[in-house]
Scaffold this active site. Structure first.
Site, PDB file in Angstrom:
ATOM      1  N   LYS A 174       0.837  -1.206   0.000  1.00  8.76           N
ATOM      2  CA  LYS A 174       0.000   0.000   0.000  1.00  8.76           C
ATOM      3  C   LYS A 174       0.876   1.262   0.000  1.00  8.76           C
ATOM      4  O   LYS A 174       0.558   2.249  -0.660  1.00  8.76           O
ATOM      5  CB  LYS A 174      -0.935   0.006   1.219  1.00  8.76           C
ATOM      6  N   PHE A 234      -6.705  -1.772  18.002  1.00  5.30           N
ATOM      7  CA  PHE A 234      -6.925  -1.622  16.562  1.00  5.30           C
ATOM      8  C   PHE A 234      -7.584  -0.273  16.265  1.00  5.30           C
ATOM      9  O   PHE A 234      -8.637   0.025  16.830  1.00  5.30           O
ATOM     10  CB  PHE A 234      -7.891  -2.690  16.040  1.00  5.30           C
TER      11      PHE A 234
HETATM   12  P1  NAP Z   1     -11.587  -6.746  -0.934  1.00  7.40           P
HETATM   13  O1  NAP Z   1     -12.942  -6.969  -0.407  1.00  7.40           O
HETATM   14  O2  NAP Z   1     -10.646  -7.892  -1.028  1.00  7.40           O
HETATM   15  O3  NAP Z   1     -11.713  -6.053  -2.356  1.00  7.40           O
HETATM   16  C1  NAP Z   1     -10.604  -5.832  -3.178  1.00  7.40           C
HETATM   17  C2  NAP Z   1     -11.040  -5.971  -4.621  1.00  7.40           C
HETATM   18  O4  NAP Z   1      -9.898  -5.770  -5.440  1.00  7.40           O
HETATM   19  C3  NAP Z   1     -11.572  -7.358  -4.925  1.00  7.40           C
HETATM   20  O5  NAP Z   1     -12.981  -7.351  -4.930  1.00  7.40           O
HETATM   21  C4  NAP Z   1     -11.008  -7.695  -6.294  1.00  7.40           C
HETATM   22  O6  NAP Z   1     -12.032  -7.692  -7.278  1.00  7.40           O
HETATM   23  C5  NAP Z   1     -10.039  -6.558  -6.593  1.00  7.40           C
HETATM   24  N1  NAP Z   1      -8.746  -7.118  -6.953  1.00  7.40           N
HETATM   25  C6  NAP Z   1      -7.884  -7.803  -6.190  1.00  7.40           C
HETATM   26  N2  NAP Z   1      -6.828  -8.193  -6.917  1.00  7.40           N
HETATM   27  C7  NAP Z   1      -7.049  -7.735  -8.170  1.00  7.40           C
HETATM   28  C8  NAP Z   1      -6.344  -7.830  -9.382  1.00  7.40           C
HETATM   29  N3  NAP Z   1      -5.167  -8.474  -9.527  1.00  7.40           N
HETATM   30  N4  NAP Z   1      -6.872  -7.221 -10.488  1.00  7.40           N
HETATM   31  C9  NAP Z   1      -8.067  -6.574 -10.406  1.00  7.40           C
HETATM   32  N5  NAP Z   1      -8.792  -6.482  -9.287  1.00  7.40           N
HETATM   33  C10 NAP Z   1      -8.276  -7.053  -8.177  1.00  7.40           C
HETATM   34  O7  NAP Z   1     -10.812  -5.622  -0.094  1.00  7.40           O
HETATM   35  P2  NAP Z   1     -11.392  -4.374   0.714  1.00  7.40           P
HETATM   36  O8  NAP Z   1     -11.262  -4.700   2.130  1.00  7.40           O
HETATM   37  O9  NAP Z   1     -12.673  -3.920   0.172  1.00  7.40           O
HETATM   38  O10 NAP Z   1     -10.267  -3.307   0.343  1.00  7.40           O
HETATM   39  C11 NAP Z   1     -10.478  -2.405  -0.731  1.00  7.40           C
HETATM   40  C12 NAP Z   1      -9.380  -1.380  -0.722  1.00  7.40           C
HETATM   41  O11 NAP Z   1      -9.361  -0.731   0.540  1.00  7.40           O
HETATM   42  C13 NAP Z   1      -7.984  -1.968  -0.923  1.00  7.40           C
HETATM   43  O12 NAP Z   1      -7.250  -1.052  -1.675  1.00  7.40           O
HETATM   44  C14 NAP Z   1      -7.444  -2.065   0.492  1.00  7.40           C
HETATM   45  O13 NAP Z   1      -6.050  -2.045   0.516  1.00  7.40           O
HETATM   46  C15 NAP Z   1      -8.048  -0.811   1.089  1.00  7.40           C
HETATM   47  N6  NAP Z   1      -8.172  -0.844   2.545  1.00  7.40           N
HETATM   48  C16 NAP Z   1      -8.957  -1.789   3.128  1.00  7.40           C
HETATM   49  C17 NAP Z   1      -9.078  -1.781   4.515  1.00  7.40           C
HETATM   50  C18 NAP Z   1      -9.928  -2.820   5.229  1.00  7.40           C
HETATM   51  O14 NAP Z   1      -9.852  -2.909   6.457  1.00  7.40           O
HETATM   52  N7  NAP Z   1     -10.755  -3.584   4.537  1.00  7.40           N
HETATM   53  C19 NAP Z   1      -8.364  -0.835   5.286  1.00  7.40           C
HETATM   54  C20 NAP Z   1      -7.595   0.114   4.640  1.00  7.40           C
HETATM   55  C21 NAP Z   1      -7.502   0.121   3.267  1.00  7.40           C
HETATM   56  P3  NAP Z   1     -12.333  -8.983  -8.221  1.00  7.40           P
HETATM   57  O15 NAP Z   1     -11.961 -10.215  -7.461  1.00  7.40           O
HETATM   58  O16 NAP Z   1     -13.807  -8.879  -8.503  1.00  7.40           O
HETATM   59  O17 NAP Z   1     -11.505  -8.774  -9.422  1.00  7.40           O
END
Ligand code: NAP
Length: 366
Positions: A174, A234
């Protein structure tokens, strides 16, 4: 009066909404809530996923109110060069959330850093070619701000300087992705500006059925996977507030720079208390032994050596540490009022049960 103003805002948004908003990784926990709120506000949305057929079959996005009329799904992979060229055409706003969020991976470079960094560059390059894009909102993370605890308060000026491929690879991915994004807009004469959202652990009601990485903490807590109440704190934020932060960052012409997005912190002990308040003590195997003291911290750090690498790094970097975060920039500039974390945590617990992610522990003595 308030309702009237709300309606005017909605009409304004609807008038401005002929160009679709591109949301990458639309099937994700965070992105799906962004899509829901965009549709609710009257925007048209183009969401990317690696597998449109799977997203349609899941139905979580396509069943959202307004989706039939104003949501289209297109395929794009972060590591495929030029994958977003077509997706971005005609969009004024891009919200780039897609990035792998997993802690235990086989190959951190291939599985985390490459998709995060190459994907961010790929989206920005496509946005630069499609001259209509006015702003890109990037979902970074608090992990790009902080690699662990420090004496003092974390602000947007801070960068994670401690994570690496070998230790804290997700946080490193990140950090690198956000850095290349800022470098890209500095180095190139692009027609858009960049705004970055840096959320702490995101929790709350999920539109998608998959367990997100933050909620996994609660699943492990309910399934007896923690040896006791460990000395960890957390920082968290509700997914509904994170989505709203992205949309306000997109809409507000004065938005700029990074925004730490967090509603505060809760100790592991407090999480267990909240779970008991929710009746989890009777149903699940919640931890009981208090390890949140100096001896316990030493024991947990030693035991972390026998965990998979991602979990080990996380535990070693977090045990015995607290977080103080300055969120005055997002509250002041974007007007975000964060929900009460205790309520959000309760909502997250209910959501895990609603999706059937928890196995009741019938023998759990309480
Ligand atoms: P998530 O549910 O795993 O969603 C991430 C999405 O990214 C997946 O639905 C996937 O879509 C897509 N993805 C993953 N690898 C990919 C690839 N190689 N090519 C294209 N698409 C890809 O994660 P989330 O928790 O919602 O997180 C979303 C964002 O927020 C991320 O950037 C994460 O780092 C950030 N974030 C999350 C948190 C947290 O606590 N959840 C905290 C801080 C920041 P498909 O499988 O449909 O392609």
């Amino acid at each position: 009066m308030a309702t009237g103003l709300h309606n005017i805002t909605k009409i304004r948004r609807m008038l401005a909404s002929t160009a679709p908003v591109l949301v990458t990784g639309a099937t994700g926990f965070v992105a799906a809530e962004i899509v829901r709120q965009l549709l609710e506000a009257g925007y048209s949305v183009r969401g990317t996923t690696r597998n449109v057929a799977r997203a349609i079959q899941d139905g979580h996005l396509t069943d959202l109110p307004g989706a039939a009329e104003r949501l289209e799904l297109v395929e794009a992979d972060l590591v495929e060069p030029g994958a977003f060229d077509e997706a971005v055409v005609g969009c004024e706003y891009v919200i780039h959330t897609a990035s792998p969020y997993v802690l235990d991976v086989e190959d951190p470079q291939r599985d985390l850093v490459d998709p995060a960094v190459q994907g961010t560059l790929s989206v920005l390059e496509s946005a630069a070619k499609a001259t209509a894009v006015k702003r890109v909102v990037l979902t970074s993370s608090f992990a790009a701000v902080s690699g662990g605890a420090k004496d003092g308060i974390w602000t947007e000026k801070d960068w994670n300087t401690t994570s690496s491929l070998d230790s804290g690879a997700y946080a490193y991915s990140k950090t690198m992705a956000e850095k290349v994004a800022w470098q890209f807009v500095d180095d190139n004469d692009v027609p858009f500006d960049l705004v970055v959202i840096n959320p702490t652990g995101v929790l709350g009601p999920s539109i998608v059925s998959r367990v997100n990485q933050t909620h996994q903490i609660f699943v492990s807590m309910a399934h007896g996977e923690y040896p006791g109440i460990i000395g960890i704190e957390f920082p968290f934020v509700d997914v509904r507030d994170v989505a709203m932060a992205h949309i306000k960052a997109m809409e507000n012409p004065d938005a700029g720079g990074r925004y730490i997005t967090s509603a505060g912190s809760r100790s592991f002990r407090r999480l267990v208390e909240l779970a008991r308040d929710q009746g989890w003590g009777e149903k699940y195997k919640l931890p009981k032994i208090g390890l949140d003291n100096s001896v316990g911290n030493a024991v947990v750090k030693f035991a972390a050596n026998f965990q998979p690498k991602g979990t080990r790094d996380f535990l070693k970097g977090s045990v015995g540490k607290t977080y103080e975060l300055d969120t005055s920039k997002i509250t002041g500039e974007l007007g975000i009022e964060f929900r009460d974390l205790d309520v959000s945590i309760g909502d997250a617990f209910s959501d895990l049960e609603r999706w059937g992610h928890l196995e009741p522990e019938t023998s759990a003595p309480e």
